[in-house]
Design a protein around this motif. Structure first.
Motif, PDB file in Angstrom:
ATOM      1  N   ARG A 190     -10.790  -3.734  14.524  1.00 25.66           N
ATOM      2  CA  ARG A 190      -9.740  -4.813  14.412  1.00 25.66           C
ATOM      3  C   ARG A 190      -8.436  -4.341  14.465  1.00 25.66           C
ATOM      4  N   ALA A 249      -1.157 -11.674  14.069  1.00 21.87           N
ATOM      5  CA  ALA A 249      -2.424 -12.153  13.998  1.00 21.87           C
ATOM      6  C   ALA A 249      -3.440 -12.087  14.990  1.00 21.87           C
ATOM      7  N   LEU A 300      -3.966  -4.359  13.654  1.00 20.88           N
ATOM      8  CA  LEU A 300      -3.084  -5.370  13.170  1.00 20.88           C
ATOM      9  C   LEU A 300      -1.772  -4.719  13.516  1.00 20.88           C
ATOM     10  N   ALA A 324      -0.442  -3.429   6.066  1.00 14.97           N
ATOM     11  CA  ALA A 324       0.055  -3.730   7.393  1.00 14.97           C
ATOM     12  C   ALA A 324       1.345  -4.567   7.249  1.00 14.97           C
ATOM     13  N   ASP A 325       1.220  -5.604   6.385  1.00 14.43           N
ATOM     14  CA  ASP A 325       2.273  -6.622   5.955  1.00 14.43           C
ATOM     15  C   ASP A 325       3.620  -5.818   5.286  1.00 14.43           C
ATOM     16  N   GLU A 356     -10.757  -4.400   3.913  1.00 14.74           N
ATOM     17  CA  GLU A 356      -9.707  -5.522   5.057  1.00 14.74           C
ATOM     18  C   GLU A 356      -8.667  -5.884   4.432  1.00 14.74           C
ATOM     19  N   THR A 364      -4.728  -5.230   5.349  1.00 15.84           N
ATOM     20  CA  THR A 364      -3.890  -6.270   5.823  1.00 15.84           C
ATOM     21  C   THR A 364      -2.908  -6.139   5.000  1.00 15.84           C
TER      22      THR A 364
END
Length: 320
Positions: A162, A320, A164, A299-300, A292, A296
């Motif tokens: 996945r 997203a 990001l 990443a933000d 996860e 996430t």
């Protein structure tokens, strides 16, 4: 040994304390156990193992030959259990424990300062370990569990991974000072059709991205038509030196521009017309990883931290 005959952790803890202090009262005080309970735990361990661990006299406690050997094993078991509990705590508490981050070479020197500053300031309990490798090796490491998270160019198009996305950045044309395109703006990408282009060695994703830009610009790819790339380099620093030496031009991501060109008076840059060619940088993790939510959030935080860089950070909804 049957399951019913396995020693308990409390028995091992009692025995290792006695083995270290060779004194029941001191050992009991260290582990917060009464002296009778400690003595009983050691005796129970001897019965479970079927060996005598201690030689007791009225004046002192000694380890038997078997006790000396098994004390080392008992300590190793307790250390392993302690490590297991620490790892479990790290998974319950975000941004603690070890994070093995893989980074491609064309990102590492330019983005890691921002990553490291963020981790040190916001996540001081995170044990960050960095591995710089090419994309293929990073993806293999992620799939095998050797790495936890990747920082690299996307899209990857790899099942089970996945992405990001963090930001987009433009490519800049780098050339020898005095070149006809030096300090130019609004350069059409079609000019790449006939320029002597220098690229990284095979295996670098930046090479593939640059070749794709050239293909879209209509650059011929065969030796007969003069479009083949004949000079390559293992890293961007070498590539820039070749450009300064007059061997050709190259494409650099904007995040690399300042570090690689600022101190070389023989270099000049040019900027492409909009929409300029470029690349997207992202974090990548295994789909369904237990971390996860943590990754996430990281990443933000990185999107915000990288706003001062010459990039276009992506909004969360766009990423997203």
């Amino acid at each position: 040994m049957s399951k019913a005959r396995q020693p308990s952790l409390s028995q091992l803890r009692a025995f290792t304390a006695v083995a270290e202090h060779l004194h029941f009262r001191e050992a009991a005080a260290e582990i917060g156990m009464s002296q009778p309970a400690l003595s009983g735990a050691v005796a129970a361990l001897e019965e479970t193992l079927g060996v005598q661990l201690l030689e007791r006299t009225t004046r002192r406690v000694l380890l038997s030959p078997a006790g000396e050997r098994l004390a080392v094993r008992a300590r190793a078991v307790l250390d392993a259990v302690g490590a297991l509990l620490e790892e479990a705590e790290a998974t319950r508490t975000p941004f603690t424990g070890t994070l093995r981050l893989g980074v491609i070479p064309t990102c590492a020197p330019y983005l890691l300062p921002t990553v490291l500053d963020l981790v040190h300031e916001r996540y001081p309990r995170l044990d960050l370990r960095v591995h710089e490798e090419q994309t293929t090796s990073l993806l293999d490491g992620l799939a095998a569990g050797r790495l936890d998270l990747l920082l690299l160019a996307v899209p990857l198009g790899v099942p089970g991974v996945r992405e990001l996305p963090l930001f987009d950045e433009d490519f800049v044309l780098v050339m020898e000072r005095g070149h006809e395109l030096a300090d130019g703006a609004g350069i059409p990408r079609e000019r790449l059709r006939d320029l002597p282009l220098l690229l990284l060695d095979e295996g670098h994703c930046l090479r593939d991205q640059a070749l794709e830009v050239c293909r879209e610009a209509g650059r011929p790819q065969s030796r007969e038509t003069g479009g083949e790339v004949t000079t390559t380099a293992a890293g961007l620093s070498t590539l820039v030196q070749l450009v300064a030496g007059g061997l050709g031009v190259t494409l650099l991501p904007r995040t690399a521009l300042r570090l690689e060109t600022a101190r070389n008076e023989h270099l000049a840059t040019g900027h492409f017309a909009d929409p300029a060619p470029g690349r997207r940088i992202a974090l990548a993790m295994r789909t369904g990883t237990a971390r996860e939510q943590e990754f996430t959030a990281l990443a933000d935080a990185l999107r915000e931290a990288m706003r001062p860089l010459p990039v276009r950070p992506l909004e969360v909804s766009a990423a997203a």
